[in-house]
Structures are given as structure tokens and as C-alpha cells.
Design a protein around this motif. Structure first.
Motif, mmCIF file in Angstrom:
data_model
loop_
_atom_site.group_PDB
_atom_site.id
_atom_site.type_symbol
_atom_site.label_atom_id
_atom_site.label_comp_id
_atom_site.label_asym_id
_atom_site.label_seq_id
_atom_site.Cartn_x
_atom_site.Cartn_y
_atom_site.Cartn_z
ATOM 1 N N TRP A 137 -7.961 -41.616 -48.983
ATOM 2 C CA TRP A 137 -8.414 -40.555 -49.158
ATOM 3 C C TRP A 137 -7.447 -39.227 -48.834
ATOM 4 O O TRP A 137 -6.344 -39.388 -48.648
ATOM 5 N N SER A 138 -7.971 -38.084 -49.569
ATOM 6 C CA SER A 138 -6.922 -36.929 -49.320
ATOM 7 C C SER A 138 -7.868 -35.874 -48.656
ATOM 8 O O SER A 138 -9.097 -36.191 -48.139
ATOM 9 N N GLY A 139 -7.358 -34.806 -48.257
ATOM 10 C CA GLY A 139 -8.065 -33.727 -47.582
ATOM 11 C C GLY A 139 -9.284 -33.373 -48.419
ATOM 12 O O GLY A 139 -9.989 -32.403 -48.106
ATOM 13 N N GLY A 140 -9.348 -33.793 -49.585
ATOM 14 C CA GLY A 140 -10.761 -33.446 -50.502
ATOM 15 C C GLY A 140 -12.046 -34.094 -50.037
ATOM 16 O O GLY A 140 -13.177 -33.930 -50.746
ATOM 17 N N ILE A 141 -11.922 -34.838 -49.053
ATOM 18 C CA ILE A 141 -13.122 -35.436 -48.462
ATOM 19 C C ILE A 141 -13.565 -34.493 -47.356
ATOM 20 O O ILE A 141 -12.781 -34.148 -46.716
ATOM 21 N N SER A 142 -14.958 -34.390 -47.299
ATOM 22 C CA SER A 142 -15.550 -33.378 -46.370
ATOM 23 C C SER A 142 -15.271 -33.822 -45.113
ATOM 24 O O SER A 142 -15.032 -35.120 -44.497
ATOM 25 N N LYS A 143 -15.252 -32.652 -44.057
ATOM 26 C CA LYS A 143 -15.237 -33.038 -42.729
ATOM 27 C C LYS A 143 -16.104 -34.176 -41.988
ATOM 28 O O LYS A 143 -17.257 -34.034 -42.674
ATOM 29 N N HIS B 8 -5.825 -35.408 -42.043
ATOM 30 C CA HIS B 8 -6.877 -35.701 -42.528
ATOM 31 C C HIS B 8 -6.757 -37.434 -42.856
ATOM 32 O O HIS B 8 -5.431 -37.811 -42.723
ATOM 33 N N MET C 135 -10.701 -33.332 -41.123
ATOM 34 C CA MET C 135 -10.258 -33.458 -42.282
ATOM 35 C C MET C 135 -9.662 -32.231 -42.708
ATOM 36 O O MET C 135 -10.148 -31.384 -43.850
ATOM 37 N N GLU C 136 -8.585 -31.574 -42.147
ATOM 38 C CA GLU C 136 -8.078 -30.425 -42.610
ATOM 39 C C GLU C 136 -6.986 -30.695 -43.990
ATOM 40 O O GLU C 136 -6.323 -31.604 -43.820
ATOM 41 N N THR C 137 -7.388 -29.691 -44.890
ATOM 42 C CA THR C 137 -6.601 -30.106 -46.117
ATOM 43 C C THR C 137 -5.095 -29.652 -45.934
ATOM 44 O O THR C 137 -4.067 -30.016 -46.755
#
Lengths: 156, 103
Positions: free
Chosen positions: B61-67, B43, B25-27
Motif C-alpha cells: 500500500w501507499s498513502g493513497g489508501i484511505s484512513k 502509512h 494513513m498519512e500521505t
């Protein structure tokens, strides 16, 4: 020399058909529920994130939307968020972190069988409001909660 | 490659599904601390859940979801032994899916 020409023509025809197929949605994977709203995820403000993911319309703050998030998050990289609602006919839920570079973290499209409930973990850049927006009967309702993010994990 | 863990439990007609996906999940905003170069975005963009082959939930989902994302949702109409299938696709075109039985 003719070979090259044939190849070019073939490629052009292939590219043309593929593009038109994608355009008409034939080649897209199953999109029964919700297409990926790129513009909404690239939006830099909350309004753009809401209108891009759930459609435009005025958002009403409502007690029927329950947003569960910690008061203080020691680690902004992992903030548990749960959204639920007592409303009927909820078709979509968006979770927005106001101060993130791109505020829209996620959008959930729910089928008729789903209960209005979603739980996940989001990243937060800094202390900010988390906004949950749900779509019920075509109207938008929201709940907001401020989450304090303490970087360094020294507690609040 | 088992990148998804699924638990699904039916109680009083409502099935609660919990899923964990292994993903960085890299932004795309983070920088490599040594070289200063940006780490490219990587991500999950889309997660779908199916109950006995019928789609019940779709998440964007965007990259705003945790790893290593966690996702939970509830739906009606499933019985013990039914199949829940969860699949994801990321912005690099990779994906995975897994199935589990409702308990």
C-alpha cells in the motif's frame, strides 16, 4: 585508545555483515509473495506505476476485468473500489488513481488459492480515472472508470 | 493493541475475508493547518494474510489508501474453524497482527 579502535572495527564488521545479509535477502521478512516496489509507488505517471508494480508489457483493456467504483464520490478521502475478474490464473492486481500525486495506491499479490477479487477504499485528489490492472498468465489487462470527486460534499 | 478486525466466512468452498485496520494513513503531503508544517508520511506499506500459517495474499500500500483501511479478498480451500492471520507493517517500522477463525 585501543578500545575506541576495537569499537570502530567491530561496528564496521557488523555494518558490513548486516548490509550483505540484507543484500542477499537473508534478513528480510517473509517475502513469499511480492516485494515492496518503492519505485512504483514513487512514480508520478500511470505507466511508471504499472511497470513498476506488475512488470512491463502492453496493457490491454478488457471486459473481463470488473472495476466497481462510485460514479460520484462526495468525499475523495474515502472512495470504495472493488476489482474482480472472470479470468483464470490472476496473480496480481494494482489499483491506480490517475491524478493522485503518486498514482499507484496499492498492489495485491494473490496466491493460487485466491479468487481474483479485491476490495478496498482509496483516496482521490480530484476527479480522475481509476484504473484497475490485473496480471493473468503473465499478461496485463485493465479496466478504467472515471470517478467524479466533489469536495465539500454538496453532491454532484 | 487490537488494531485489526477480521471477519472470515466460508461459503461454497470460497472464503471471504474482510479486515479493518486502525491506522492514520498519512500521505506525507498534508500540512498542519496551524503551523503550515508538513505532517510526515505514516502509512501501512504491507499487509499479509495467512491461512493456517500459509501465506495466501500480500498487499503493498501507499498513502493513497484511505484512513482506517478496509480490505476484502476471497480465497479457496479453507473450512470453518481454520485460522486466518492478518499482519501489517507501516513505513515507521511498526506493525501488528491478529487472528480469527473462519466461520
Amino acid at each position: 585508545m585501543n578500545l575506541l579502535r576495537r569499537k570502530l572495527v567491530k561496528t564496521a564488521v557488523f555494518v558490513g555483515t548486516t548490509a550483505s545479509l540484507v543484500g542477499t535477502g537473508v534478513l528480510l521478512p517473509q517475502r513469499v509473495l511480492g516485494a515492496y516496489a518503492t519505485a512504483a509507488f514513487e512514480a508520478k505517471d500511470v505507466d511508471g506505476a504499472i511497470s513498476g508494480s506488475l512488470g512491463s508489457g502492453s496493457v490491454t483493456a478488457s471486459d473481463s476485468v470488473k472495476l466497481k467504483a462510485p460514479d460520484i464520490a462526495e468525499n475523495g478521502a474515502v472512495v470504495p473500489v472493488t476489482v474482480s475478474s472472470s479470468m483464470a490464473n490472476v496473480t496480481a492486481i494494482s489499483i491506480i488513481a490517475k491524478s493522485n500525486a503518486s498514482p499507484l495506491t496499492s498492489t495485491y499479490t494473490l496466491s493460487a488459492e485466491c479468487e481474483p477479487f479485491v476490495s478496498t477504499r482509496i483516496k482521490m485528489a480530484k476527479t480522475a480515472d481509476v484504473i484497475a490492472v490485473i496480471k493473468a498468465d503473465g499478461k496485463l489487462y485493465s479496466a478504467t472508470k472515471e470517478v467524479k470527486v466533489t469536495i465539500g460534499g454538496c453532491g454532484g | 493493541m487490537a488494531s485489526i478486525k477480521i471477519r472470515a466466512k466460508a461459503k461454497d468452498g470460497v472464503t471471504t475475508v474482510k479486515a479493518l485496520i486502525s491506522h492514520p494513513m498519512e500521505t506525507g503531503l498534508r500540512k498542519n493547518s496551524k503551523t503550515g508544517e508538513k505532517i510526515p508520511a505514516h502509512h501501512v506499506t504491507e499487509v499479509t494474510a495467512e491461512h493456517n500459517g500459509k501465506q495466501v495474499m500480500n498487499a503493498n500500500w501507499s498513502g493513497g489508501i484511505s484512513k482506517n483501511p478496509y480490505l476484502s479478498f476471497k480465497f479457496k480451500g479453507a473450512a470453518a474453524g481454520d485460522t486466518i492471520k492478518i499482519s501489517w507493517v507501516d513505513n515507521m517500522g511498526k506493525g501488528d497482527s491478529a487472528e480469527a477463525q473462519v466461520k
